[in-house]
Write a protein that holds these residues in place. Structure first.
Motif, short mmCIF file in Angstrom:
data_model
loop_
_atom_site.label_atom_id
_atom_site.label_comp_id
_atom_site.label_asym_id
_atom_site.label_seq_id
_atom_site.Cartn_x
_atom_site.Cartn_y
_atom_site.Cartn_z
N SER A 1 -17.57 29.56 56.59
CA SER A 1 -18.46 30.71 56.80
C SER A 1 -18.46 31.62 55.59
O SER A 1 -17.48 31.69 54.85
CB SER A 1 -18.00 31.48 58.05
N CYS A 52 -20.80 35.42 54.04
CA CYS A 52 -21.83 36.44 54.23
C CYS A 52 -22.21 36.96 52.85
O CYS A 52 -21.32 37.25 52.04
CB CYS A 52 -21.30 37.58 55.09
N CYS A 93 -23.51 41.53 59.14
CA CYS A 93 -23.40 40.08 59.27
C CYS A 93 -22.86 39.68 60.64
O CYS A 93 -23.23 38.64 61.19
CB CYS A 93 -22.50 39.50 58.18
N LYS A 127 -26.90 37.42 58.04
CA LYS A 127 -25.97 36.34 57.71
C LYS A 127 -26.69 35.06 57.31
O LYS A 127 -26.22 34.33 56.43
CB LYS A 127 -25.04 36.04 58.89
N ARG A 161 -20.19 43.67 56.27
CA ARG A 161 -19.57 42.77 57.25
C ARG A 161 -20.08 43.07 58.66
O ARG A 161 -20.28 42.17 59.47
CB ARG A 161 -18.05 42.90 57.19
N SER A 195 -21.56 28.35 58.33
CA SER A 195 -22.58 28.69 57.34
C SER A 195 -22.84 27.49 56.44
O SER A 195 -21.99 26.62 56.25
CB SER A 195 -22.14 29.87 56.48
#
Length: 380
Positions: free
Chosen positions: A254, A256, A265, A88, A262, A285
């Motif tokens: 956020s 990824c 991450c 991530k 997924r 993020s």
């Protein structure tokens, strides 16, 4: 590198009590018992500060210049930063078998325009020394509304241990009056909050995005960014003012990388945290620089939220204790935390060489500054 010009030299500073919702004309006006009040924001001379945070793409160019052999003698890279170790948050990959000067690469294209997020002060100082010792190829200025910007094209240098900062001295300070620098706390705060038109309180905004109202908690905080889930681009820039932080009661911004599953991450991390603990601790993020579109009073972007940023200001350790380590101030808030970290009183501090912090905290950024009259091809 593009910088914003910051004028109004000799502006008045204000007093702040760390992490409280207020500014004061001076520390003499702070509440009784506020022994930890500090005066911030006053700068005697004009200077420049980065319009944006240093990006991953810029940092990779520096890594390949400063460490062409890939031996990393100065600790500029950690495996934590790789996309395999941290799907991530991993921004940069390393290849030991690559050609000299090509060992480091942007992990995925989406990371190129995000802030570099694994800095400590020593890394920031080495980046600045590379700029300082490099060759300024060109310098251009531009006006955008009320803001003036300067764009530099710089050929980086592999010399990182001295220049603006002599890193043989743990208490390294600026050694020249002209050149690239890590901004001081006062320079950083003035660029983020000081309104030369007199807005805010005592001419200081509560947030780098808008004047806000001191004393109202987060009631006048900016809106929080919404990010494209696979690219990290800001999708709600029409909502102003805006910043990448974790607003109470809302999900953290956020994303990824689309090349990563997924599940990876959500679960794979270099700290060995179980998925529940990992999800609780690591939510926000970093977003693409500048895409929130909300400028500070001097035309900088993302000084509120996104990555917290180093300054070169040395400070005593917490609680006035003694320490063999050198502590420096940081500022700016992060995408993983609340609005209070964007206040001018959020004068955080960390050891300049906290290896665990920059190993486990992927929101540590850099914004460069310029002092004096830096001209193309100027010997430094």
């Amino acid at each position: 590198m593009t910088t914003a010009e910051v004028g109004a030299p000799g502006n008045r500073a204000v007093g702040v009590v760390p992490f409280t919702d207020a500014v004061y004309r001076s520390c003499a006006d702070a509440p009784p018992g506020s022994a930890d009040c500090v005066t911030v924001g006053g700068v005697a001379r004009p200077y420049e500060i980065g319009k944006f945070e240093v990006t991953v793409e810029q940092w990779v160019a520096f890594l390949n210049t400063a460490d062409p052999s890939g031996s990393d003698p100065h600790g500029l890279y950690d495996e934590t930063e790789s996309s395999s170790a941290w799907p991530k948050y991993g921004q940069i990959n390393f290849s030991g078998s690559a050609q000299p000067g090509r060992h480091y690469s942007v992990a995925y294209p989406q990371w190129a325009d995000k802030p570099y997020g694994f800095a400590n002060f020593l890394r920031a100082a080495r980046f600045v020394n590379s700029l300082y010792n490099g060759r300024v190829i060109s310098k251009t200025t531009a006006q955008s509304g009320d803001f003036r910007y300067v764009s530099y094209r710089v050929q980086l240098s592999g010399r990182t241990e001295n220049g603006m900062y002599d890193l043989s001295d743990p208490n390294a300070v600026r050694t020249h009056n002209t050149g690239f620098v890590v901004p001081s706390q006062d320079e950083w705060i003035k660029a983020a909050y000081y309104d030369p038109r007199g807005g805010g309180t005592f001419s200081y905004w509560k947030y780098p995005t808008n004047p806000g109202v001191f004393g109202d908690g987060d009631a006048t905080a900016p809106q929080t960014t919404v990010l494209n889930p696979t690219t990290g681009d800001v999708t709600n820039a029409s909502t102003q003012p805006l910043a990448s932080y974790h607003a109470d009661g809302k999900p953290a911004p956020s994303w990824c990388p689309g090349q990563v599953s997924r599940q990876a991450c959500a679960t794979v991390n270099p700290l060995g945290l179980d998925p529940i603990a990992y999800a609780a601790l690591y939510q926000g993020s970093l977003s693409s620089v500048g895409q929130a579109l909300t400028p500070s009073p001097w035309g900088t972007f993302d000084q509120g939220g996104n990555a917290v940023e180093w300054t070169d200001t040395i400070t005593p350790p917490p609680s006035g204790g003694s320490s063999v380590r050198v502590w420096r101030r940081l500022h700016g808030g992060i995408s993983n935390s609340s609005a209070y970290q964007m206040w001018p009183s959020a004068v955080g501090l960390q050891p300049q060489d906290n290896v665990f912090f920059n190993h486990a905290y992927p929101w540590l950024g850099i914004r460069i500054g310029v002092i004096g009259d830096l001209t193309p091809c100027q010997p430094q």
